[in-house]
Design a protein around this motif. Sequence first.
Motif, short mmCIF file in Angstrom:
data_model
loop_
_atom_site.label_atom_id
_atom_site.label_comp_id
_atom_site.label_asym_id
_atom_site.label_seq_id
_atom_site.Cartn_x
_atom_site.Cartn_y
_atom_site.Cartn_z
N GLU A 178 0.83 -1.20 0.00
CA GLU A 178 0.00 0.00 0.00
C GLU A 178 0.87 1.25 0.00
OE1 GLU A 178 -2.68 -0.23 3.29
OE2 GLU A 178 -3.92 -1.79 2.33
N SER A 179 0.30 2.36 -0.44
CA SER A 179 1.02 3.63 -0.48
C SER A 179 1.51 4.01 0.91
CB SER A 179 0.13 4.75 -1.03
OG SER A 179 -0.29 4.45 -2.35
N GLY A 180 2.77 4.41 0.99
CA GLY A 180 3.30 4.91 2.25
C GLY A 180 3.85 3.86 3.19
N GLU A 181 3.82 2.58 2.82
CA GLU A 181 4.36 1.56 3.71
C GLU A 181 5.59 0.90 3.11
OE1 GLU A 181 1.53 -1.50 4.65
OE2 GLU A 181 1.36 -2.20 2.59
N SER A 182 6.46 0.41 3.97
CA SER A 182 7.65 -0.30 3.52
C SER A 182 7.27 -1.73 3.16
CB SER A 182 8.70 -0.32 4.63
OG SER A 182 8.27 -1.12 5.72
N LEU A 183 8.20 -2.44 2.52
CA LEU A 183 7.94 -3.84 2.17
C LEU A 183 7.72 -4.67 3.43
CD1 LEU A 183 10.62 -4.38 -0.63
CD2 LEU A 183 8.19 -3.86 -0.92
N GLU A 184 8.53 -4.41 4.46
CA GLU A 184 8.40 -5.17 5.70
C GLU A 184 7.06 -4.91 6.39
OE1 GLU A 184 12.55 -4.78 4.48
OE2 GLU A 184 10.96 -3.30 4.82
N GLN A 185 6.63 -3.67 6.37
CA GLN A 185 5.32 -3.35 6.94
C GLN A 185 4.21 -4.06 6.17
OE1 GLN A 185 5.63 0.94 6.61
NE2 GLN A 185 6.04 1.18 8.81
N ALA A 186 4.36 -4.13 4.85
CA ALA A 186 3.36 -4.81 4.03
C ALA A 186 3.32 -6.30 4.36
CB ALA A 186 3.67 -4.61 2.55
N VAL A 187 4.48 -6.91 4.61
CA VAL A 187 4.53 -8.33 4.96
C VAL A 187 3.75 -8.56 6.26
CG1 VAL A 187 6.01 -10.24 5.68
CG2 VAL A 187 6.69 -8.79 3.77
N HIS A 188 4.06 -7.79 7.30
CA HIS A 188 3.37 -7.94 8.59
C HIS A 188 1.86 -7.73 8.43
CE1 HIS A 188 6.63 -8.43 11.50
NE2 HIS A 188 7.34 -7.52 10.82
N ARG A 189 1.47 -6.68 7.71
CA ARG A 189 0.04 -6.36 7.56
C ARG A 189 -0.70 -7.45 6.81
NH1 ARG A 189 -2.40 -4.79 3.37
NH2 ARG A 189 -0.50 -4.08 2.31
N GLU A 190 -0.16 -7.87 5.66
CA GLU A 190 -0.85 -8.88 4.85
C GLU A 190 -1.02 -10.20 5.62
OE1 GLU A 190 -2.38 -9.11 2.01
OE2 GLU A 190 -2.04 -7.09 1.24
N VAL A 191 0.03 -10.62 6.31
CA VAL A 191 -0.05 -11.89 7.06
C VAL A 191 -1.12 -11.80 8.14
CG1 VAL A 191 1.18 -13.41 8.65
CG2 VAL A 191 2.32 -12.58 6.59
N PHE A 192 -1.14 -10.70 8.88
CA PHE A 192 -2.12 -10.57 9.96
C PHE A 192 -3.53 -10.45 9.40
CE2 PHE A 192 -4.49 -8.31 13.29
CZ PHE A 192 -4.25 -9.16 14.36
N GLU A 193 -3.70 -9.70 8.30
CA GLU A 193 -5.02 -9.53 7.71
C GLU A 193 -5.56 -10.86 7.18
OE1 GLU A 193 -4.73 -4.88 6.10
OE2 GLU A 193 -4.74 -6.55 4.68
N GLU A 194 -4.70 -11.65 6.58
CA GLU A 194 -5.17 -12.85 5.88
C GLU A 194 -5.31 -14.07 6.78
OE1 GLU A 194 -2.79 -13.42 2.39
OE2 GLU A 194 -3.70 -11.73 1.35
N VAL A 195 -4.38 -14.23 7.74
CA VAL A 195 -4.45 -15.44 8.58
C VAL A 195 -4.37 -15.16 10.07
CG1 VAL A 195 -3.60 -16.98 6.77
CG2 VAL A 195 -1.96 -15.85 8.30
N GLY A 196 -4.29 -13.90 10.49
CA GLY A 196 -4.41 -13.54 11.89
C GLY A 196 -3.24 -13.88 12.79
N ILE A 197 -2.04 -14.10 12.22
CA ILE A 197 -0.89 -14.41 13.08
C ILE A 197 0.16 -13.30 12.95
CG2 ILE A 197 -1.24 -16.90 12.86
CD1 ILE A 197 1.19 -16.93 10.93
N LYS A 198 1.08 -13.28 13.92
CA LYS A 198 2.20 -12.36 13.88
C LYS A 198 3.47 -13.14 13.57
CE LYS A 198 0.20 -8.82 16.85
NZ LYS A 198 0.40 -7.94 18.04
N ILE A 199 4.39 -12.49 12.86
CA ILE A 199 5.61 -13.16 12.42
C ILE A 199 6.84 -12.40 12.88
CG2 ILE A 199 4.55 -14.29 10.43
CD1 ILE A 199 5.58 -12.00 8.69
N LYS A 200 7.99 -13.06 12.76
CA LYS A 200 9.27 -12.45 13.16
C LYS A 200 10.37 -12.94 12.21
CE LYS A 200 10.27 -16.18 16.47
NZ LYS A 200 10.54 -16.53 17.87
N ASN A 201 11.56 -12.37 12.40
CA ASN A 201 12.74 -12.76 11.63
C ASN A 201 12.48 -12.75 10.11
OD1 ASN A 201 14.09 -13.16 14.06
ND2 ASN A 201 13.55 -15.33 14.15
N ILE A 202 11.93 -11.65 9.64
CA ILE A 202 11.65 -11.50 8.20
C ILE A 202 12.97 -11.34 7.44
CG2 ILE A 202 10.54 -10.08 6.44
CD1 ILE A 202 8.49 -9.29 8.51
#
Length: 280
Positions: A178-202
Amino acid sequence: MLINIDEIGVNSEVHWIIFMGDRVVANKQQQALLKSTWQDLPIVHHYNDQIISLGEYQGAPCLAIDVGNEQLELEEFETISLRGIYLSENFPLFQTVARAWQWILFRRTHRFCGQCGSTMQQVDWEMATQCFNCHHRCYPRVSPCIIVSIRKGDKILLAQGKAQRERKIFSTLAGFVESGESLEQAVHREVFEEVGIKIKNIEYFDSQPWPFPHSLMMGFIAEHDSGEIEVDGDEILEAHWYEADKLPLTPPTISIAGQLIKETLSRIANLPTSEFDNKT
């Protein structure tokens, strides 16, 4: 960019990517791109001012032509889809045709200026269109997307969306940046939106242009941090943790999704057994 056929030579054999609608004209006998001289392709001679240079493919010049919705008489030829080329798992061929398709789609969708409505003109020194009325210039659209493979101990997360349901394929998670977000922020957001979990060590893995229709896929590998799978029910219909020997049908490794899955499974295979404790 556009090229004059005289620069190549009308009697020189080159690879041709001819798009008719959204399909590529191919040689029936060779089951590959057309390799022919300009003289031997009279069916496209009236497109001589619309030839796009793609550099080289297998040591020979590669040129593209878009005939739009014109139905060519194809006695010696057939047409194949982009998906068909993708499923052939010929990566160099797929990459070349994908690049051609994105340029052709750009030219089809940028015929008129978005600022003043005047006809756009193709410039001949780069892949761009120019409005000579208001001087607005456009370049091919590239949509940045992230795609991520997630590990939890000795298991990999695979999901199925609406697009994969018919083909019965499970794959990694992906989504547009999305506009204004980094790739890493997009990874965290998409994962949480789609499957509801949090991730680490990207960790960044690799990238791949993807012509459906004009994406640039940027791949990551990550580990599960917290939370239980809860699919959104919209983009993702089903998601599970899978052991390496109990995988569902997954994408081929010609795609970055397949490559991410392969790399994650390789890392799981090389983990010490202590890594699996309390991770199941």
